[in-house]
Design a protein around this motif. Sequence first.
Motif, PDB file in Angstrom:
ATOM      1  N   ASP A  24      -6.148  -1.047  -4.574  1.00 33.82           N
ATOM      2  CA  ASP A  24      -5.583  -1.686  -3.439  1.00 33.82           C
ATOM      3  C   ASP A  24      -6.383  -2.414  -2.649  1.00 33.82           C
ATOM      4  N   GLU A  25      -6.189  -3.912  -2.923  1.00 37.39           N
ATOM      5  CA  GLU A  25      -6.786  -4.938  -2.342  1.00 37.39           C
ATOM      6  C   GLU A  25      -8.561  -4.456  -2.305  1.00 37.39           C
ATOM      7  N   SER A  76       0.770  -1.241   0.080  1.00 37.80           N
ATOM      8  CA  SER A  76      -0.093   0.012   0.019  1.00 37.80           C
ATOM      9  C   SER A  76       0.779   1.401   0.217  1.00 37.80           C
TER      10      SER A  76
HETATM   11 MG    MG Z   1      -2.282  -2.633   2.184  1.00 36.74          MG
END
Ligand code: MG
Length: 249
Positions: free
Chosen positions: A170-171, A50
């Motif tokens: 991001d995810e 991240s």
């Molecule tokens: Mg992350």
Amino acid sequence: MSHAASANPYIVCKDVRKAFGSHEVLKGVSTVFRTGEVTVIIGASGSGKSTLLRAINRLEPHDSGSITIDGVEVTDDPRTLQLQRSEVGMVFQQFNLFGHMTVLDNVTLAPRRIRHTSRREANDKAMALLKRVGMQDHAHKYPWQLSGGQQQRVAIARALAMAPKVMLFDEPTSALDPEMVQEVLDVMRELARGGMTMIVVTHEMGFAREVADRVMFFDQGCIAHDAPPAEFFSNPANDRIRSFIGRMS
Ligand code: MG
Ligand code: ADP
């Protein structure tokens, strides 16, 4: 696999370092993301995935090294940054829609505020994008009236409304109930098929195998491995990767 990636470097990271206090989170990341390429980043929690995405659009300034987007260095210069952020769409794990606005207003907000697009043109474009993510029938609803998967599809449409050149994820499916994961991955797969440059942090190994041009493994702030998915999964470069893949699959 998406369209064959072109040879054009779009985002270039050179020896990017970032520490929080004494904890070095990015330990000299160097890599190139090319136009049209789909990169999937995997790796343990806390490995810096991240932070790298956030450094690319300056949500988290890096300490040293350089990041360039389309040849222009990412710095704090506000005018450059605004332009760069409009070219870099971001979708987070939490959908972050504005709760007091309809779906349509969520999608038209940035084009109207930042691009000064007229309401009518912004609405037309937004409806086309909502259709693309299968949400055209929900344009006048509020986020609380939607499922998580629907909200995430709206978040993708909202990011696309600025006509970004690259999309960072991001995810994007990590906060979703399992039955909603595929509908979001389907939208992402379509985007990839359309040639979008994408950097995707995800634990969805099936998506990585099918859609990625390359899979990057982060380990303690470093890119420990970077290979096309066929190679990455069939012949894991080391035991840490092998055991990570085993846990995720
Ligand atoms: Mg992350
Ligand atoms: P990943 O996305 O791979 O799980 P992150 O990039 O979020 O990892 O975080 C890497 C490390 O940096 C973690 O140990 C995390 O706790 C730490 N970290 C991230 N953001 C901050 C912050 N704003 N302040 C302090 N530590 C942070």
